[in-house]
Enzyme design. Sequence first.
Site, mmCIF file in Angstrom:
data_model
loop_
_atom_site.group_PDB
_atom_site.id
_atom_site.type_symbol
_atom_site.label_atom_id
_atom_site.label_comp_id
_atom_site.label_asym_id
_atom_site.label_seq_id
_atom_site.Cartn_x
_atom_site.Cartn_y
_atom_site.Cartn_z
ATOM 1 N N HIS A 1 0.780 -1.248 0.000
ATOM 2 C CA HIS A 1 0.000 0.000 0.000
ATOM 3 C C HIS A 1 0.811 1.297 0.000
ATOM 4 O O HIS A 1 0.248 2.348 0.276
ATOM 5 C CB HIS A 1 -0.960 0.027 1.206
ATOM 6 C CG HIS A 1 -2.022 -1.021 1.162
ATOM 7 N ND1 HIS A 1 -1.766 -2.344 1.389
ATOM 8 C CD2 HIS A 1 -3.353 -0.946 0.927
ATOM 9 C CE1 HIS A 1 -2.894 -3.041 1.297
ATOM 10 N NE2 HIS A 1 -3.869 -2.214 1.008
ATOM 11 N N GLY B 1 -0.265 -2.297 -5.957
ATOM 12 C CA GLY B 1 -1.054 -3.489 -5.624
ATOM 13 C C GLY B 1 -2.477 -3.126 -5.262
ATOM 14 O O GLY B 1 -3.408 -3.873 -5.521
ATOM 15 N N HIS B 2 -2.659 -1.995 -4.634
ATOM 16 C CA HIS B 2 -3.997 -1.449 -4.382
ATOM 17 C C HIS B 2 -4.082 -0.151 -5.160
ATOM 18 O O HIS B 2 -3.451 0.835 -4.802
ATOM 19 C CB HIS B 2 -4.231 -1.204 -2.892
ATOM 20 C CG HIS B 2 -5.682 -0.947 -2.555
ATOM 21 N ND1 HIS B 2 -6.477 -0.074 -3.275
ATOM 22 C CD2 HIS B 2 -6.473 -1.455 -1.575
ATOM 23 C CE1 HIS B 2 -7.694 -0.066 -2.744
ATOM 24 N NE2 HIS B 2 -7.717 -0.890 -1.715
ATOM 25 N N HIS C 1 -10.600 -7.958 -5.684
ATOM 26 C CA HIS C 1 -10.904 -7.026 -4.591
ATOM 27 C C HIS C 1 -11.690 -5.833 -5.142
ATOM 28 O O HIS C 1 -11.231 -5.155 -6.063
ATOM 29 C CB HIS C 1 -9.575 -6.576 -3.990
ATOM 30 C CG HIS C 1 -9.698 -5.746 -2.753
ATOM 31 N ND1 HIS C 1 -9.788 -4.370 -2.804
ATOM 32 C CD2 HIS C 1 -9.732 -6.087 -1.445
ATOM 33 C CE1 HIS C 1 -9.863 -3.898 -1.558
ATOM 34 N NE2 HIS C 1 -9.831 -4.923 -0.719
ATOM 35 N N GLU D 1 -12.829 -9.720 -0.099
ATOM 36 C CA GLU D 1 -13.496 -8.418 -0.132
ATOM 37 C C GLU D 1 -13.822 -8.045 -1.564
ATOM 38 O O GLU D 1 -13.610 -6.909 -1.993
ATOM 39 C CB GLU D 1 -12.607 -7.322 0.487
ATOM 40 C CG GLU D 1 -12.191 -7.586 1.912
ATOM 41 C CD GLU D 1 -11.454 -6.397 2.518
ATOM 42 O OE1 GLU D 1 -10.401 -6.008 1.978
ATOM 43 O OE2 GLU D 1 -11.942 -5.851 3.520
ATOM 44 N N GLU E 1 -18.604 -3.813 0.656
ATOM 45 C CA GLU E 1 -17.878 -2.825 1.461
ATOM 46 C C GLU E 1 -18.292 -1.400 1.082
ATOM 47 O O GLU E 1 -18.459 -1.077 -0.094
ATOM 48 C CB GLU E 1 -16.364 -2.998 1.246
ATOM 49 C CG GLU E 1 -15.556 -2.041 2.117
ATOM 50 C CD GLU E 1 -14.048 -2.193 1.916
ATOM 51 O OE1 GLU E 1 -13.603 -3.250 1.453
ATOM 52 O OE2 GLU E 1 -13.333 -1.227 2.242
ATOM 53 N N CYS F 1 -16.565 1.249 0.999
ATOM 54 C CA CYS F 1 -15.584 1.855 0.089
ATOM 55 C C CYS F 1 -15.796 1.423 -1.364
ATOM 56 O O CYS F 1 -15.499 2.185 -2.282
ATOM 57 C CB CYS F 1 -14.157 1.472 0.487
ATOM 58 S SG CYS F 1 -13.536 2.366 1.912
ATOM 59 N N CYS G 1 -10.699 2.263 6.644
ATOM 60 C CA CYS G 1 -10.790 2.898 5.320
ATOM 61 C C CYS G 1 -12.137 3.568 5.079
ATOM 62 O O CYS G 1 -12.202 4.642 4.469
ATOM 63 C CB CYS G 1 -10.521 1.866 4.225
ATOM 64 S SG CYS G 1 -11.481 0.352 4.399
ATOM 65 N N CYS G 2 -13.235 2.920 5.540
ATOM 66 C CA CYS G 2 -14.563 3.391 5.123
ATOM 67 C C CYS G 2 -14.981 4.723 5.755
ATOM 68 O O CYS G 2 -15.488 5.597 5.036
ATOM 69 C CB CYS G 2 -15.613 2.329 5.416
ATOM 70 S SG CYS G 2 -15.329 0.743 4.595
HETATM 71 ZN ZN LIG Z 1 -13.473 0.564 3.311
#
Ligand SMILES: [Zn+2]
Length: 665
Positions: free
Chosen positions: A154, A203-204, A314, A366, A381, A383, A449-450
């Site tokens: 990340h 990667g993300h 993801h 996820e 999720e 996000c 994160c959310c």
């Molecule tokens: Zn999230």
Amino acid sequence: MGRWIWAVAVAMMIGDGGVSMAGSPYAVMDELTLGRVEIEDGFWSPRREQLRAVVLPTQWENLEANHHVDNFRVQAGVKPGVQLGPVYIDSDLYKWIEAASYVAGKHPDDEWLRGRLDEITGLIEKSQAPDGYLDTYYQAFAPDRRFRLLWNDHELYCAGHFFEAACASDEATGDQRLMTVARRYADLLTATFGPGMNEGVPGHEEAELALVRMYRRTGEPRCLGLADFFIHQRGQDPHYHRDILRTIRERAELTLLVAERRRQVLGDGPAAKTVSGLPAVAWFFSPGVFKSVFSGRYYQADRPLLGSTAAVGHSVRAMYLYTGAADLYLETGEKPLLDTLDTVWTNTISRRTYVTGGMGSRGAIEGFGRDYELPHRSYAETCAAIGSFFFNWRMLRATGEARFAEQMERTLYNAVLPGIGLDGRSYFYVNTLAAHGRTERQPWFGCACCPPNLARLFGSLERYLYARDASGIWVHQYVGGTAQFDGPFGRMKLEMKSAFPWEGRAEITVREAPAGTVAARLRIPAWSERSEVKVNGAAVSAPAAGSYLTIARQWRSGDVVALDFAASPRLILGSPQVSADRGRAAIAYGPLIYCVESVDNPGVDVHSATIAAQAPLRAERRPDLLGGIDVIKTATVNGRELTAVPYYAWANRGVSDMEVWLKVR
Ligand SMILES: [Zn+2]
């Protein structure tokens, strides 16, 4: 920073052209800067005030309590200690900064907010490495290993969120300090990644869209070039498997090293519990994950984006990738990219998206399952829904097609909004469509994160309501307030009054109009059963629901456009292809999806309650309930009364059983 600087900054913002600094050449429409739109709306204004007064302060408390801010104090050398938390921890604070910047731009008198932004900005300035690098985890533990564990560590995701925070701060408050840091970091990235250099990809995903945003803000072509590289390089590595195995080995080494370093500082006390790291390695081999990771699908790296046909892996990663790719198209006009995104959108929305707009049904990754794999114990999720909202906004700007604005509306009310409680201090990370007790919003998450993602979307809601093009204006979402459009056609100001989402009525009054003809494009919602549009009392024939009505005329100050979109509560029958939906139906009313909670229906088992396909549905205004809602009343085939509430409002009255999809016959 002194108040006068803020005042100057806000004045500069209002004095700009009203659109992004670099207009995207392949966009059908330009977005309005935040300063051009004010929200004054029965539904959204209380939520926006809550964002300022409750959401941002309580999120800050959680960021303080969970070491997000302290990590920068430690890195900046103003506090002793050691970096703590997961490898992506910086990103949550960056998202909070982005949200807080939007709100501070609208409330330059909010001293508390300004104080927090000032402090964290100073800490970030001090934390940046001399060569521009910025990541509290890697700076603390492994400066010699940076940009090696890209698949899961990340660093570039954090960089992306930092760039977005810097752009927001620059745009909304005029404060340039974070942008100065961001430019230096972007310089480092563009000198590090690319053909013949480090050929890894994030990667993300997130850096891609953020680099395009940096390009728009700064005009720096290398930022656009790196976004282009990241997007097209993805899925091209012939040695992917070797790389993922190396990642696992080095991740294990680094985890042990970090644990040891933290123990040296903290001892074995309770704080050292955050040292957990072996699960991070075990995760690769856990059931449901192994195949997705080793195929590359989890990272959307199993194939190049061009030619992809549906979202995989993801779901937040996927949505951010498509958002960044759509952003790239808006700047470069690479048509095959838009064609791919259109195909991915169509397949994903029709086969891999919940009725709420929620995405990602498999908890283990996820992420996305197979076509029509949409169990009601959904992951969805928050996000991912936010990412979908962002993706749809880019596609709307690329095409001008109403289906993207429709998806934004559906997702906002039914997949994003459920992520936050009515109290403004509790959140869902996972959004299930069926609950058997036990499911409650949480004040915070270890992976946070959310919550700040919600905050930054609500704080910048203005951006997504209108747009302008060379010939006129676009109205995408009916949220009350004012908007100012400046284009080749001159200046146009309008005022919107809206009864959405409870009633499909809105009224637009022109407050200033230029001399020539201006085209006004108004969205006719797909759920409208009968659309009536009148200009100064005279009916205009409206096109089919789910498209834009264009009214081109010489507008005058005082002109009124009255819009009336009739909606009655309706049943959406489950698709026979989705096994979980078969024999079930969801209640919808206007843009809202409803659910049945046991708290409103004592003595009824909401999971087995059965309604008739032709059951009468009746909306009833309940100003006293859940912040003021319309409930839907119906009856089961056994004659028991059923009360449904908007899905976004569920789980605000303690633990309850809940169903979105009711049995139907
Ligand atoms: Zn999230």
